[in-house]
Design an enzyme around this catalytic site. Structure first.
Site, PDB file in Angstrom:
ATOM      1  N   HIS A  21       0.678  -1.224   0.068  1.00 29.81           N
ATOM      2  CA  HIS A  21       0.219   0.153  -0.054  1.00 29.81           C
ATOM      3  C   HIS A  21       1.011   1.047   0.102  1.00 29.81           C
ATOM      4  O   HIS A  21       0.577   2.337  -0.522  1.00 29.81           O
ATOM      5  CB  HIS A  21      -0.881   0.102   1.130  1.00 29.81           C
ATOM      6  CG  HIS A  21      -1.760  -1.202   1.154  1.00 29.81           C
ATOM      7  ND1 HIS A  21      -1.835  -2.186   2.188  1.00 29.81           N
ATOM      8  CD2 HIS A  21      -3.063  -1.249   0.540  1.00 29.81           C
ATOM      9  CE1 HIS A  21      -2.751  -2.928   2.080  1.00 29.81           C
ATOM     10  NE2 HIS A  21      -3.457  -2.720   1.129  1.00 29.81           N
ATOM     11  N   GLN A  45     -18.211  -6.403  -1.276  1.00 31.06           N
ATOM     12  CA  GLN A  45     -17.368  -7.351  -2.120  1.00 31.06           C
ATOM     13  C   GLN A  45     -16.867  -8.630  -1.218  1.00 31.06           C
ATOM     14  O   GLN A  45     -16.139  -9.365  -1.910  1.00 31.06           O
ATOM     15  CB  GLN A  45     -16.149  -6.478  -2.469  1.00 31.06           C
ATOM     16  CG  GLN A  45     -15.128  -6.072  -1.571  1.00 31.06           C
ATOM     17  CD  GLN A  45     -14.087  -5.069  -1.871  1.00 31.06           C
ATOM     18  OE1 GLN A  45     -14.438  -3.977  -2.134  1.00 31.06           O
ATOM     19  NE2 GLN A  45     -12.870  -5.695  -2.043  1.00 31.06           N
ATOM     20  N   GLY A  51      -2.898  -1.745  -6.869  1.00 30.19           N
ATOM     21  CA  GLY A  51      -1.912  -2.820  -6.884  1.00 30.19           C
ATOM     22  C   GLY A  51      -2.008  -3.782  -8.234  1.00 30.19           C
ATOM     23  O   GLY A  51      -3.392  -4.119  -8.093  1.00 30.19           O
ATOM     24  N   GLN A  85      -9.107  -7.077 -10.882  1.00 32.48           N
ATOM     25  CA  GLN A  85      -9.493  -5.878 -10.462  1.00 32.48           C
ATOM     26  C   GLN A  85      -9.190  -4.542 -11.118  1.00 32.48           C
ATOM     27  O   GLN A  85     -10.125  -3.787 -11.488  1.00 32.48           O
ATOM     28  CB  GLN A  85      -9.120  -5.910  -8.833  1.00 32.48           C
ATOM     29  CG  GLN A  85      -9.710  -4.519  -8.245  1.00 32.48           C
ATOM     30  CD  GLN A  85      -9.309  -4.410  -6.584  1.00 32.48           C
ATOM     31  OE1 GLN A  85     -10.118  -4.978  -5.940  1.00 32.48           O
ATOM     32  NE2 GLN A  85      -8.159  -3.953  -6.000  1.00 32.48           N
ATOM     33  N   VAL A 103       4.518  -5.711  -4.829  1.00 32.87           N
ATOM     34  CA  VAL A 103       5.511  -5.695  -3.855  1.00 32.87           C
ATOM     35  C   VAL A 103       5.636  -7.037  -3.130  1.00 32.87           C
ATOM     36  O   VAL A 103       4.794  -7.607  -2.859  1.00 32.87           O
ATOM     37  CB  VAL A 103       5.601  -4.592  -2.814  1.00 32.87           C
ATOM     38  CG1 VAL A 103       6.712  -4.678  -1.685  1.00 32.87           C
ATOM     39  CG2 VAL A 103       5.340  -3.109  -3.147  1.00 32.87           C
ATOM     40  N   SER A 122       0.426  -9.175   1.088  1.00 32.87           N
ATOM     41  CA  SER A 122      -1.225  -9.037   1.278  1.00 32.87           C
ATOM     42  C   SER A 122      -1.667  -8.928   2.688  1.00 32.87           C
ATOM     43  O   SER A 122      -0.985  -9.692   3.321  1.00 32.87           O
ATOM     44  CB  SER A 122      -1.708 -10.415   0.654  1.00 32.87           C
ATOM     45  OG  SER A 122      -3.001 -10.525   0.886  1.00 32.87           O
TER      46      SER A 122
HETATM   47  O1  PAF Z   1      -8.014  -3.773  -3.480  1.00 28.15           O
HETATM   48  C1  PAF Z   1      -8.701  -3.567  -2.305  1.00 28.15           C
HETATM   49  O2  PAF Z   1      -8.408  -3.203  -1.249  1.00 28.15           O
HETATM   50  C2  PAF Z   1     -10.284  -3.191  -2.663  1.00 28.15           C
HETATM   51  O3  PAF Z   1     -10.702  -4.133  -3.520  1.00 28.15           O
HETATM   52  C3  PAF Z   1     -10.576  -1.774  -2.810  1.00 28.15           C
HETATM   53  C4  PAF Z   1     -10.172  -1.309  -4.267  1.00 28.15           C
HETATM   54  C5  PAF Z   1      -9.932  -0.828  -2.096  1.00 28.15           C
HETATM   55  C6  PAF Z   1     -12.174  -1.676  -3.130  1.00 28.15           C
HETATM   56  O4  PAF Z   1     -12.410  -1.991  -1.738  1.00 28.15           O
END
Ligand code: PAF
Length: 284
Positions: free
Chosen positions: A28, A52, A142, A148, A171, A180
């Site tokens: 991040h 999600q 990422g 995604q 990374v 992760s």
């Molecule tokens: O990749 C993530 O952490 C999530 O899927 C995101 C893009 C922040 C959406 O909730």
């Protein structure tokens, strides 16, 4: 958040958004640095998005570490705003009664989409809302979550959001394991075997560089490598075109292919991928 963003826009600043679900790690922070290098106002959003996660997935136990996240962002520096809304903030009627969804068709059918029904609908819906509130010019994601990224890029273009999506390379730990937030769930034995994901992807890349053009042979090579880790249970191992995210019959020199996999270690599901340009015979 919206008035802050509008004010920064009026002042002529270029706004970047780094959407996250918190539990921040070096991956991040690499997104934050990339955002900083391309914009002069950086917002990091922290929101564990309920829509999600499917039934039985880890929404409840997903790590929530806001204080540590804020500290990590203070340390890395260059962050102008942290947007950490409540569920009601982003889902005014509550997530169960939510009626307005953003869906991207086709690109979401395969890979993770096949095994996590509704997942990408949740991601596109929340990211569209984050764009509406945070008003960025660019947003950094990422490439570990390659599907995604491709889905969101398509959404951003087709909804004419004006937001440019930047894909930031994965990374990795020294042994190749992609960073992760879910790595924290691994037992010491699982953690020791988890670098097999990266080894399998490297084996695929090496086979492609050697001139292998048959996807089935490359997938077989990856499965053989995964079989060396007894705790690894593959969910999918695939080669797909980077434009359509559909499986390819044969690799075409000059094009790009995405080798992607999802592997369970116990209850923990890890994903990883590599994008490879297929060499023409004259490149070798
Ligand atoms: O990749 C993530 O952490 C999530 O899927 C995101 C893009 C922040 C959406 O909730």
């Amino acid at each position: 958040m919206r008035s802050l963003a509008e004010e920064a826009r009026r002042a002529g600043r270029r706004l970047a958004l780094v959407p996250t679900m918190g539990a921040l790690h070096e991956g991040h922070l690499a997104l934050v640095r990339e955002a900083r290098s391309r914009a002069d106002h950086v917002t990091v959003s922290i929101f564990v998005n309920p829509t999600q996660f499917g039934p039985g997935e880890d929404y409840e136990r997903y790590p929530r570490t806001l204080e540590a996240d804020l500290e990590a962002l203070r340390r890395v520096g260059g962050v102008d705003a942290v947007f950490a809304p409540t569920v009601e903030g982003l889902y005014p009627y509550g997530e169960a009664a939510n009626a307005t969804w953003v869906t991207v068709e086709g690109l979401t059918d395969g890979l993770c989409g096949r095994y996590r029904p509704g997942h990408f609908r949740g991601v596109t819906t929340v990211v569209a809302r984050l764009f509406n509130v945070c008003r960025p010019h660019i947003a950094c994601f990422g490439l570990k979550d390659a599907q995604q990224f491709f889905v969101l890029r398509r959404m951003a273009r087709e909804l004419l959001t004006g937001v440019e999506l930047i894909g930031v390379p994965t990374v990795r730990e020294a042994d190749g394991l992609a960073l992760s937030s879910r790595n924290a769930y691994l037992s010491p034995e699982e953690r020791a075997q988890a670098p097999v994901l990266w080894k399998a992807l490297q084996a695929a890349e090496a086979a492609i560089q050697r001139g292998e053009l048959r996807p089935a042979a490359i997938v077989e090579r990856m499965l053989q490598m995964l079989a060396t880790a007894p705790l690894a249970r593959p969910q999918y191992v695939e080669l797909v075109d980077t434009e359509t995210l559909q499986p390819v019959d044969r690799l075409e020199p000059g094009r790009e292919v995405l080798a992607a996999l999802a592997i369970y270690f116990g209850q923990t599901r890890l994903i990883d991928n590599v994008i490879v340009r297929i060499p023409s015979p004259t490149d070798r």
